[in-house]
Design an enzyme around this catalytic site. Sequence first.
Site, PDB file in Angstrom:
ATOM      1  N   LYS A   1      29.419  45.505  43.966  1.00 26.65           N
ATOM      2  CA  LYS A   1      29.210  46.708  43.171  1.00 26.65           C
ATOM      3  C   LYS A   1      27.796  46.760  42.602  1.00 26.65           C
ATOM      4  O   LYS A   1      27.059  47.682  42.878  1.00 26.65           O
ATOM      5  CB  LYS A   1      30.252  46.790  42.060  1.00 26.65           C
ATOM      6  CG  LYS A   1      31.552  47.423  42.538  1.00 26.65           C
ATOM      7  CD  LYS A   1      32.710  46.519  42.527  1.00 26.65           C
ATOM      8  CE  LYS A   1      33.901  47.149  43.231  1.00 26.65           C
ATOM      9  NZ  LYS A   1      35.122  46.392  42.987  1.00 26.65           N
TER      10      LYS A   1
ATOM     11  N   TRP B   1      42.795  47.451  37.683  1.00 23.71           N
ATOM     12  CA  TRP B   1      42.332  46.096  37.998  1.00 23.71           C
ATOM     13  C   TRP B   1      42.942  45.071  37.070  1.00 23.71           C
ATOM     14  O   TRP B   1      43.305  43.975  37.490  1.00 23.71           O
ATOM     15  CB  TRP B   1      40.800  46.031  38.023  1.00 23.71           C
ATOM     16  CG  TRP B   1      40.250  46.727  39.230  1.00 23.71           C
ATOM     17  CD1 TRP B   1      39.483  47.860  39.241  1.00 23.71           C
ATOM     18  CD2 TRP B   1      40.449  46.365  40.608  1.00 23.71           C
ATOM     19  NE1 TRP B   1      39.197  48.216  40.545  1.00 23.71           N
ATOM     20  CE2 TRP B   1      39.769  47.325  41.396  1.00 23.71           C
ATOM     21  CE3 TRP B   1      41.124  45.336  41.248  1.00 23.71           C
ATOM     22  CZ2 TRP B   1      39.748  47.278  42.796  1.00 23.71           C
ATOM     23  CZ3 TRP B   1      41.120  45.284  42.649  1.00 23.71           C
ATOM     24  CH2 TRP B   1      40.435  46.253  43.405  1.00 23.71           C
TER      25      TRP B   1
ATOM     26  N   ASP C   1      36.604  40.043  33.792  1.00 19.36           N
ATOM     27  CA  ASP C   1      36.274  40.576  35.116  1.00 19.36           C
ATOM     28  C   ASP C   1      35.208  41.648  34.912  1.00 19.36           C
ATOM     29  O   ASP C   1      35.494  42.739  34.442  1.00 19.36           O
ATOM     30  CB  ASP C   1      37.538  41.167  35.758  1.00 19.36           C
ATOM     31  CG  ASP C   1      37.265  41.816  37.114  1.00 19.36           C
ATOM     32  OD1 ASP C   1      36.094  41.866  37.537  1.00 19.36           O
ATOM     33  OD2 ASP C   1      38.242  42.277  37.736  1.00 19.36           O
TER      34      ASP C   1
HETATM   35  C1  LIG Z   1      36.312  45.944  43.039  1.00 18.10           C
HETATM   36  C2  LIG Z   1      36.942  45.242  41.919  1.00 18.10           C
HETATM   37  C3  LIG Z   1      37.800  44.145  42.108  1.00 18.10           C
HETATM   38  C4  LIG Z   1      38.154  43.642  43.488  1.00 18.10           C
HETATM   39  O1  LIG Z   1      37.077  43.029  44.058  1.00 18.10           O
HETATM   40  P1  LIG Z   1      37.173  42.286  45.484  1.00 18.10           P
HETATM   41  O2  LIG Z   1      35.835  41.642  45.555  1.00 18.10           O
HETATM   42  O3  LIG Z   1      37.424  43.342  46.509  1.00 18.10           O
HETATM   43  O4  LIG Z   1      38.288  41.314  45.411  1.00 18.10           O
HETATM   44  C5  LIG Z   1      38.327  43.514  41.006  1.00 18.10           C
HETATM   45  N1  LIG Z   1      38.044  43.934  39.762  1.00 18.10           N
HETATM   46  C6  LIG Z   1      37.239  44.989  39.533  1.00 18.10           C
HETATM   47  C7  LIG Z   1      36.954  45.405  38.128  1.00 18.10           C
HETATM   48  C8  LIG Z   1      36.665  45.668  40.590  1.00 18.10           C
HETATM   49  O5  LIG Z   1      35.851  46.720  40.372  1.00 18.10           O
END
Ligand SMILES: *Cc1c(COP(=O)(O)O)cnc(C)c1O
Length: 360
Positions: free
Chosen positions: A196, A102, A172
């Site tokens: 998540k 990521w 993030d």
């Molecule tokens: C799932 C995830 C993403 C992507 O998320 P989207 O909402 O599908 O764009 C980005 N960073 C992390 C750490 C993730 O777990």
Amino acid sequence: MSTIYNFSAGPAVLPRAVLEQAQAEMLEWSGSGMSVTEMSHRSKEFLSIAEDAERTLNSLLGLSDEYQVLFLQGGATTQFSIIPMNLLVDARGADYICTGQWSKKAIKEGKKIGSIHVAATSEDRNFADVPSYDSWDLRSDSSYVHITSNETIGGVEFHDYPPNLPSPLVADMSSHILSRPLDVSQFGLIYAGAQKNIGPAGLTIVIIRKDLLARVSSDLPSMFSYAVQADNQSMFNTPPTYAIYVAGLVFKWLEEQGGLSSIEQKNIKKSNMIYDQIDLTGFYRSPVPKNCRSRMNIPFRIRDETLEDLFLKDAKDCGLLQLKGHRSVGGIRASIYNAMPIEGVETLLDFMQHFEKKYG
Ligand SMILES: *Cc1c(COP(=O)(O)O)cnc(C)c1O
């Protein structure tokens, strides 16, 4: 329906009580005569739902009024571009720490907007850990420092954050937000896709320190501008109303669980149950050293990798779903977010023990 446990990395399990409340309110929300999905986002009913969600989130995180919560769309992936569009000062660039798939994506998208400097990476170690803070090659005038505080695929989590950074820390937190107490004052910006640990896909949470809004150029397209979104209470256009409603129910559920310290204790307990089993005999193994193992996403291998397909198949037959590792790394991954009940973890542990007894 026999008992099923869903270990998906995202979209992921939600608290049963939240789904039941959403079901009970599906046709009519609180005497309004309509479903939340049918309401104007400007109606007093929906405004009260959105304000309630924001207030509960503020209170869970103990946010000071130096920070603004935004309810946006486009997922964390859209933030990979929007963050540099808003916060990157051209001549100064930004520092990124690369700890997994990521972070790599955030860096790749960031480079399309401006000058991105990778200040530390664990790629040469297969993304197995967080590079030690004193090894970060940070530039003193950088616009911000970006980290991925929980790598969902690699299962690497920051368990603390570097002190005294020269520039605002941007994180993030998609896959571990609200899994533990958080000192937001260490951050300039936090962002997370909701699917998540918060609620349905379609909602993206951004928490920004208000002084950073002054950096935002008025030339940015309005929908991409944190300043415009903040000025309009995240309602510059139609927000993802149903996702905000369900997120609000999840925030209330977290309060009922005793808040973030209490959920952290449960998460420590749940993740230790699985890691202890992985470490016990060498039949299973974890690719991540103990000091940066994620409490939310637990990737693991079977020493004899040819057994992994059988493990996944047998697990599925026992009602343990979505345990396959990410397609880029293979193996097995158990995502055990806040909403995964302890019974789900006990059932997985039991299954792992039986599988080892049979094939070990
Ligand atoms: C799932 C995830 C993403 C992507 O998320 P989207 O909402 O599908 O764009 C980005 N960073 C992390 C750490 C993730 O777990």
